[in-house]
Scaffold this motif. Sequence first.
Motif, mmCIF file in Angstrom:
data_model
loop_
_atom_site.group_PDB
_atom_site.id
_atom_site.type_symbol
_atom_site.label_atom_id
_atom_site.label_comp_id
_atom_site.label_asym_id
_atom_site.label_seq_id
_atom_site.Cartn_x
_atom_site.Cartn_y
_atom_site.Cartn_z
ATOM 1 N N ILE A 7 -44.114 -17.283 39.153
ATOM 2 C CA ILE A 7 -42.715 -17.401 38.693
ATOM 3 C C ILE A 7 -41.962 -16.131 39.094
ATOM 4 C CG2 ILE A 7 -41.147 -17.765 36.746
ATOM 5 C CD1 ILE A 7 -43.263 -19.326 35.327
ATOM 6 N N GLY A 8 -40.851 -16.309 39.830
ATOM 7 C CA GLY A 8 -40.047 -15.179 40.308
ATOM 8 C C GLY A 8 -40.119 -15.094 41.821
ATOM 9 N N GLY A 11 -38.494 -9.637 45.423
ATOM 10 C CA GLY A 11 -39.279 -8.823 46.347
ATOM 11 C C GLY A 11 -40.772 -8.948 46.071
ATOM 12 N N VAL A 12 -41.169 -8.878 44.803
ATOM 13 C CA VAL A 12 -42.594 -8.931 44.459
ATOM 14 C C VAL A 12 -43.125 -10.358 44.649
ATOM 15 C CG1 VAL A 12 -44.300 -8.522 42.647
ATOM 16 C CG2 VAL A 12 -42.336 -6.983 42.856
ATOM 17 N N ARG A 35 -35.498 -19.151 39.538
ATOM 18 C CA ARG A 35 -34.207 -19.651 39.070
ATOM 19 C C ARG A 35 -33.359 -20.192 40.228
ATOM 20 N NH1 ARG A 35 -31.379 -15.209 35.580
ATOM 21 N NH2 ARG A 35 -31.472 -14.169 37.600
ATOM 22 N N LYS A 39 -34.065 -19.099 47.199
ATOM 23 C CA LYS A 39 -34.960 -17.953 47.439
ATOM 24 C C LYS A 39 -36.405 -18.448 47.610
ATOM 25 C CE LYS A 39 -32.203 -14.397 45.253
ATOM 26 N NZ LYS A 39 -32.174 -13.217 44.407
ATOM 27 N N ASP A 63 -36.283 -18.544 31.058
ATOM 28 C CA ASP A 63 -35.826 -18.212 29.702
ATOM 29 C C ASP A 63 -35.962 -19.435 28.789
ATOM 30 O OD1 ASP A 63 -35.014 -15.542 30.101
ATOM 31 O OD2 ASP A 63 -33.190 -16.237 31.104
ATOM 32 N N LEU A 85 -38.532 -11.306 35.662
ATOM 33 C CA LEU A 85 -38.153 -10.011 35.077
ATOM 34 C C LEU A 85 -38.845 -9.837 33.726
ATOM 35 C CD1 LEU A 85 -34.395 -9.956 36.060
ATOM 36 C CD2 LEU A 85 -36.354 -8.893 37.204
ATOM 37 N N PRO A 86 -38.928 -8.602 33.223
ATOM 38 C CA PRO A 86 -39.608 -8.378 31.938
ATOM 39 C C PRO A 86 -39.001 -9.197 30.791
ATOM 40 C CG PRO A 86 -39.209 -6.289 33.045
ATOM 41 C CD PRO A 86 -38.508 -7.332 33.855
ATOM 42 N N THR A 106 -46.682 -8.145 35.502
ATOM 43 C CA THR A 106 -46.731 -6.800 36.088
ATOM 44 C C THR A 106 -45.848 -5.805 35.336
ATOM 45 O OG1 THR A 106 -44.870 -7.155 37.604
ATOM 46 C CG2 THR A 106 -47.054 -7.778 38.408
ATOM 47 N N PRO A 144 -47.498 0.013 35.894
ATOM 48 C CA PRO A 144 -48.891 -0.157 35.480
ATOM 49 C C PRO A 144 -49.672 -1.070 36.437
ATOM 50 C CG PRO A 144 -47.533 -1.646 34.212
ATOM 51 C CD PRO A 144 -46.595 -0.785 35.007
ATOM 52 N N ILE A 187 -33.649 -3.127 35.886
ATOM 53 C CA ILE A 187 -34.891 -2.692 35.226
ATOM 54 C C ILE A 187 -35.162 -1.227 35.582
ATOM 55 C CG2 ILE A 187 -37.392 -3.128 35.033
ATOM 56 C CD1 ILE A 187 -35.568 -5.429 33.970
ATOM 57 N N THR A 348 -46.926 -3.653 44.386
ATOM 58 C CA THR A 348 -46.930 -4.407 43.130
ATOM 59 C C THR A 348 -47.559 -5.790 43.334
ATOM 60 O OG1 THR A 348 -44.840 -3.332 42.599
ATOM 61 C CG2 THR A 348 -45.474 -5.179 41.211
HETATM 62 P P1 NDP Z 1 -36.323 -9.072 41.758
HETATM 63 O O1 NDP Z 1 -35.084 -8.884 40.969
HETATM 64 O O2 NDP Z 1 -36.320 -8.882 43.240
HETATM 65 O O3 NDP Z 1 -36.901 -10.559 41.500
HETATM 66 C C1 NDP Z 1 -36.953 -11.154 40.236
HETATM 67 C C2 NDP Z 1 -37.016 -12.652 40.453
HETATM 68 O O4 NDP Z 1 -37.135 -13.286 39.173
HETATM 69 C C3 NDP Z 1 -35.762 -13.222 41.117
HETATM 70 O O5 NDP Z 1 -36.136 -14.171 42.082
HETATM 71 C C4 NDP Z 1 -35.040 -13.868 39.939
HETATM 72 O O6 NDP Z 1 -34.277 -14.990 40.276
HETATM 73 C C5 NDP Z 1 -36.212 -14.336 39.118
HETATM 74 N N1 NDP Z 1 -35.748 -14.588 37.758
HETATM 75 C C6 NDP Z 1 -34.984 -13.792 36.964
HETATM 76 N N2 NDP Z 1 -34.725 -14.406 35.809
HETATM 77 C C7 NDP Z 1 -35.331 -15.605 35.875
HETATM 78 C C8 NDP Z 1 -35.397 -16.708 34.994
HETATM 79 N N3 NDP Z 1 -34.795 -16.695 33.805
HETATM 80 N N4 NDP Z 1 -36.092 -17.795 35.394
HETATM 81 C C9 NDP Z 1 -36.696 -17.841 36.601
HETATM 82 N N5 NDP Z 1 -36.669 -16.832 37.479
HETATM 83 C C10 NDP Z 1 -35.974 -15.736 37.122
HETATM 84 O O7 NDP Z 1 -37.425 -8.140 41.099
HETATM 85 P P2 NDP Z 1 -38.778 -7.598 41.759
HETATM 86 O O8 NDP Z 1 -39.414 -8.676 42.566
HETATM 87 O O9 NDP Z 1 -38.513 -6.293 42.386
HETATM 88 O O10 NDP Z 1 -39.665 -7.332 40.446
HETATM 89 C C11 NDP Z 1 -40.363 -8.385 39.801
HETATM 90 C C12 NDP Z 1 -41.123 -7.857 38.599
HETATM 91 O O11 NDP Z 1 -42.063 -6.879 39.013
HETATM 92 C C13 NDP Z 1 -40.232 -7.172 37.542
HETATM 93 O O12 NDP Z 1 -40.670 -7.567 36.272
HETATM 94 C C14 NDP Z 1 -40.508 -5.701 37.749
HETATM 95 O O13 NDP Z 1 -40.312 -4.960 36.571
HETATM 96 C C15 NDP Z 1 -41.973 -5.750 38.141
HETATM 97 N N6 NDP Z 1 -42.412 -4.557 38.879
HETATM 98 C C16 NDP Z 1 -43.598 -3.976 38.522
HETATM 99 C C17 NDP Z 1 -44.069 -2.858 39.183
HETATM 100 C C18 NDP Z 1 -45.417 -2.298 38.872
HETATM 101 O O14 NDP Z 1 -45.910 -1.466 39.626
HETATM 102 N N7 NDP Z 1 -46.088 -2.686 37.800
HETATM 103 C C19 NDP Z 1 -43.267 -2.205 40.242
HETATM 104 C C20 NDP Z 1 -42.086 -2.966 40.633
HETATM 105 C C21 NDP Z 1 -41.672 -4.078 39.940
HETATM 106 P P3 NDP Z 1 -32.777 -14.881 40.848
HETATM 107 O O15 NDP Z 1 -32.964 -14.549 42.249
HETATM 108 O O16 NDP Z 1 -32.192 -16.232 40.630
HETATM 109 O O17 NDP Z 1 -32.080 -13.781 40.069
#
Ligand code: NDP
Length: 402
Positions: A7-8, A11-12, A35, A39, A63, A85-86, A106, A144, A187, A348
């Motif tokens: 899910i998501g 970038g990751v 969402r 993408k 959500d 996202l978190p 993550t 982490p 974030i 990540t």
């Molecule tokens: P991005 O913002 O690039 O991607 C987040 C994705 O989640 C987007 O595609 C977004 O969709 C989707 N999303 C957001 N809200 C929802 C929702 N309600 N329902 C479905 N999809 C949703 O973030 P990253 O890829 O950079 O980061 C992803 C996660 O990785 C984050 O939680 C970040 O904190 C974590 N992270 C952890 C690290 C580690 O080392 N532990 C380091 C870096 C990141 P949309 O495009 O429609 O907005």
Amino acid sequence: MANVVIIGAGGVGNVVAHKCAQVPEVFENITLASRTIGKCERIRDAVKERTGRTIDIAEVDADDVAATTALLERVRPDLVINVALPYQDLTIMDACLNAGVHYLDTANYEPRDEAKFEYKWQWAYRERFEQAGLMALLGSGFDPGVTNVFCAYARDHLFETIDTIDILDCNGGDHGKPFATNFNPEINIREITQPGRYWENGQWIEIAPMSVSREFDFPGVGERKAYVLYHEELESLVLHIPGLKRIRFWMTFGEQYLTHLNVLQNVGMTSIEPIDLGNGVSIAPIEFLKKVLPDPGSLAEGYTGKTSIGCLVQGTIDGQPAARFIYNVCDHEACYREVGSQAVSYTTGVPAMIGAKMMLEQKWFQPGVWHMEQFDALPFLDDLNRYGLPWQVMELEPGSFE
Ligand code: NDP
């Protein structure tokens, strides 16, 4: 062989989809849900081109617990890899419980209205996961994630006693933009504008944001100035590294980045408090800022330089004081060539795939809610070498980093 839902599609998510597709002997069926379906389509096409594999895609608002449960009931995966996202951690955990699916993420849950970085909300799911015979693995990214595994390795395989741990995170790369964040801007900025916090002699010590710094010679990058921040893995590591006297987290920032950030803070653009724009429209300034900053995924092309992240552990080996830096160096351009991402997303996404593989192969498996350092580091570390994040141990002078 397993069926997973990622899910998501940020970038990751792009990295996780590619890396799972590269390991068909474990990840037989892959569905990428997010969402914005566009993408998912782009990532599906890129995965097909690079690996020849076809992944499924789905649109979901994570959500919404009912919608996410319905998706999981339709796809019937073994595991959800949550790289949205978190904010979505708890709703996705609820959907996993409803549909009887294992869970991995993550980043720890954050409520939208307060930047808290605490595990308490996710720890509250422990009993429900245990009773359902389901496993949730928290924080399987780099930091982490890999940093927790490096600490477990130091605890179980390198040191007799551990006194201090300093987690040092350096992005020595250059994306050529005046100001951008390497992962989700909202974030990222919430995290670094908080007061710093570290743990010493059994208590948390709070400091003003960016008020403690020092130079460190990062392997693969060189000397860089790093600042003490609070970071979520500290909360679980203090519980799981016996005898620990101090643990801190450091991140490097360039002067240009800090100047932009200061200005944005001074004018109120990093606030998470929604402001009323009239006509019934309100927005948190940081959400607006996210919309005008470059998408982290778009930084990948042309990104040069390396990340260098590791754990500097001090304690005793063979009865003598010892210091070791356990680390990985990752090259932005090599990541782009392999999966079309920059190194922050790559470092990540690869551990997210490996954490999932550990669970699906039952090398790490226990119902409940768990952190990475609670399992045997060795199979995970072997896979880091195998799947693109080779790690090394460097000997340092004990006491040279205080
Ligand atoms: P991005 O913002 O690039 O991607 C987040 C994705 O989640 C987007 O595609 C977004 O969709 C989707 N999303 C957001 N809200 C929802 C929702 N309600 N329902 C479905 N999809 C949703 O973030 P990253 O890829 O950079 O980061 C992803 C996660 O990785 C984050 O939680 C970040 O904190 C974590 N992270 C952890 C690290 C580690 O080392 N532990 C380091 C870096 C990141 P949309 O495009 O429609 O907005």
